[in-house]
Design a protein around this motif. Structure first.
Motif, mmCIF file in Angstrom:
data_model
loop_
_atom_site.group_PDB
_atom_site.id
_atom_site.type_symbol
_atom_site.label_atom_id
_atom_site.label_comp_id
_atom_site.label_asym_id
_atom_site.label_seq_id
_atom_site.Cartn_x
_atom_site.Cartn_y
_atom_site.Cartn_z
ATOM 1 N N TRP A 57 0.853 -1.187 0.000
ATOM 2 C CA TRP A 57 0.000 0.000 0.000
ATOM 3 C C TRP A 57 0.895 1.247 0.000
ATOM 4 O O TRP A 57 1.220 1.802 1.055
ATOM 5 C CB TRP A 57 -0.888 -0.003 1.231
ATOM 6 N N THR A 58 1.283 1.695 -1.158
ATOM 7 C CA THR A 58 2.269 2.774 -1.279
ATOM 8 C C THR A 58 1.824 4.050 -0.567
ATOM 9 O O THR A 58 2.616 4.673 0.164
ATOM 10 C CB THR A 58 2.532 3.078 -2.764
ATOM 11 N N ALA A 59 0.586 4.467 -0.751
ATOM 12 C CA ALA A 59 0.115 5.708 -0.129
ATOM 13 C C ALA A 59 0.085 5.591 1.390
ATOM 14 O O ALA A 59 0.422 6.548 2.104
ATOM 15 C CB ALA A 59 -1.272 6.062 -0.656
ATOM 16 N N ALA A 60 -0.298 4.422 1.898
ATOM 17 C CA ALA A 60 -0.318 4.218 3.349
ATOM 18 C C ALA A 60 1.097 4.220 3.905
ATOM 19 O O ALA A 60 1.355 4.771 4.992
ATOM 20 C CB ALA A 60 -1.025 2.909 3.681
ATOM 21 N N ALA A 68 7.947 12.063 10.081
ATOM 22 C CA ALA A 68 6.741 12.741 9.605
ATOM 23 C C ALA A 68 5.506 11.884 9.856
ATOM 24 O O ALA A 68 4.431 12.407 10.177
ATOM 25 C CB ALA A 68 6.864 13.062 8.119
ATOM 26 N N GLY A 69 5.660 10.565 9.718
ATOM 27 C CA GLY A 69 4.538 9.674 9.983
ATOM 28 C C GLY A 69 4.118 9.704 11.442
ATOM 29 O O GLY A 69 2.915 9.744 11.753
ATOM 30 N N LEU A 70 5.093 9.696 12.340
ATOM 31 C CA LEU A 70 4.777 9.784 13.765
ATOM 32 C C LEU A 70 4.106 11.115 14.090
ATOM 33 O O LEU A 70 3.121 11.162 14.840
ATOM 34 C CB LEU A 70 6.051 9.623 14.600
ATOM 35 N N ALA A 71 4.629 12.192 13.534
ATOM 36 C CA ALA A 71 4.042 13.512 13.769
ATOM 37 C C ALA A 71 2.615 13.574 13.230
ATOM 38 O O ALA A 71 1.730 14.189 13.837
ATOM 39 C CB ALA A 71 4.913 14.588 13.125
ATOM 40 N N ARG A 72 2.401 12.922 12.103
ATOM 41 C CA ARG A 72 1.064 12.904 11.498
ATOM 42 C C ARG A 72 0.074 12.181 12.416
ATOM 43 O O ARG A 72 -1.074 12.624 12.597
ATOM 44 C CB ARG A 72 1.149 12.234 10.129
ATOM 45 N N ASP A 97 -5.505 4.021 0.515
ATOM 46 C CA ASP A 97 -5.118 5.282 -0.119
ATOM 47 C C ASP A 97 -4.374 6.218 0.825
ATOM 48 O O ASP A 97 -4.090 7.362 0.476
ATOM 49 C CB ASP A 97 -6.343 5.992 -0.700
ATOM 50 N N GLY A 98 -4.043 5.716 2.031
ATOM 51 C CA GLY A 98 -3.287 6.510 2.998
ATOM 52 C C GLY A 98 -4.132 7.376 3.895
ATOM 53 O O GLY A 98 -3.596 8.071 4.766
ATOM 54 N N GLN A 99 -5.444 7.361 3.729
ATOM 55 C CA GLN A 99 -6.306 8.176 4.586
ATOM 56 C C GLN A 99 -6.261 7.655 6.013
ATOM 57 O O GLN A 99 -6.443 6.469 6.267
ATOM 58 C CB GLN A 99 -7.741 8.161 4.068
#
Length: 272
Positions: A57-60, A68-72, A97-99
């Motif tokens: 799942w590229t977007a995920a 940045a992922g942790l901050a998100r 889709d990364g949502q």
């Protein structure tokens, strides 16, 4: 994999975790290095990232990886959970889709010692400083049916039919002090709990069913690499070992853990 299936993880939001850097040593991991109300957030991110990588799942992956992922994830959870009384159970969901989305609900209070125990005391041992509290104690029951391992038992997703079925067979509600153990259909060994990692006292040490680093149809118990399980193995609270369902004894003391409630004492109930 159906597009409607999402990855998820459940973690604890607890204002008491802000005090961890002042009261605990480095074994508290993420919460020692960050003043955060989120319990083991880095491990929760890692488990979702491993699942997203497995399915490509590229977007995920892009949404979760790196600082940045942790901050998100912090930016997603904290504004929602902080508006409600602490502690909270937080469910983070990730779509293909990364949502990202999250849901929160109340959870039981627990001590910091139960979130970051210095050890899991052996059965019958006297309490020493740093030990997790044994109350409340959960009733732990083996499932009457057996479970086929799959990607959905190795990774945590919204496809929960095998777990829902096991919980239904022993009539467990979300807030009950009760857990059910899934049993592997190939060898009768314990896979995991429906919402927890179990630990059993064997040969003078605590053991937990083995889980390989990547999904396998043959290796390991067939269960999940839980966040609190990862922490317990890292800090030497337990080791991996196959646990035969036939070895379970009625009244046997055990421990169970997850990313919301930490480490809780359990007692096996084979006759319920």
């Amino acid at each position: 994999m159906a597009h409607s299936v999402r990855l998820f993880t459940s973690l604890r939001y607890d204002a008491a975790l802000y005090s961890v850097p002042d009261e605990f040593t480095e074994h508290a991991g993420w919460n020692f290095n960050h003043r955060s109300p989120l319990y083991m957030l880095d491990y929760h991110r890692d488990r979702m990232l491993r699942a997203a990588t497995h399915w490509g799942w590229t977007a995920a992956i892009e949404a979760l990886q790196g600082d940045a992922g942790l901050a998100r994830l912090m930016g997603l959870v904290e504004p929602v959970a902080s508006t409600k009384p602490s502690p909270r159970r937080v469910k983070i969901l990730v779509a293909k889709d990364g949502q990202l989305s999250c849901e929160t609900g109340p959870t039981l209070p627990t001590s910091l010692q139960n979130l970051f125990p210095a050890r899991l005391p052996p059965p019958g041992a006297s309490h020493v400083e740093g030990d997790p509290l044994k109350e409340p104690t959960y009733d732990v029951l083996p499932d009457s049916a057996q479970t086929v391992r799959s990607e959905y038992t190795h990774f945590k997703t919204t496809e929960r039919s095998v777990y829902d079925g096991a919980r239904s067979r022993v009539s467990i509600q979300l807030t009950d002090l009760k857990e059910v153990l899934l049993v592997n259909n190939t060898d009768g060994s314990v896979m995991e709990g429906s919402m927890t990692t179990p630990y059993f006292w064997r040969n003078g040490r605590w053991v937990t069913p083995p889980v390989p680093n990547t999904f396998s149809w043959e290796a390991g118990s067939g269960g999940q690499d839980g966040t609190s399980r990862r922490w317990a193995l890292l800090w030497g609270l337990a080791v991996e070992e196959v646990v035969s369902g036939d070895s379970l004894v009625d009244g046997e003391e055990c421990w169970i853990s997850n990313g919301v409630r930490g480490f809780c004492c359990g007692r096996l109930r084979l006759g319920l």
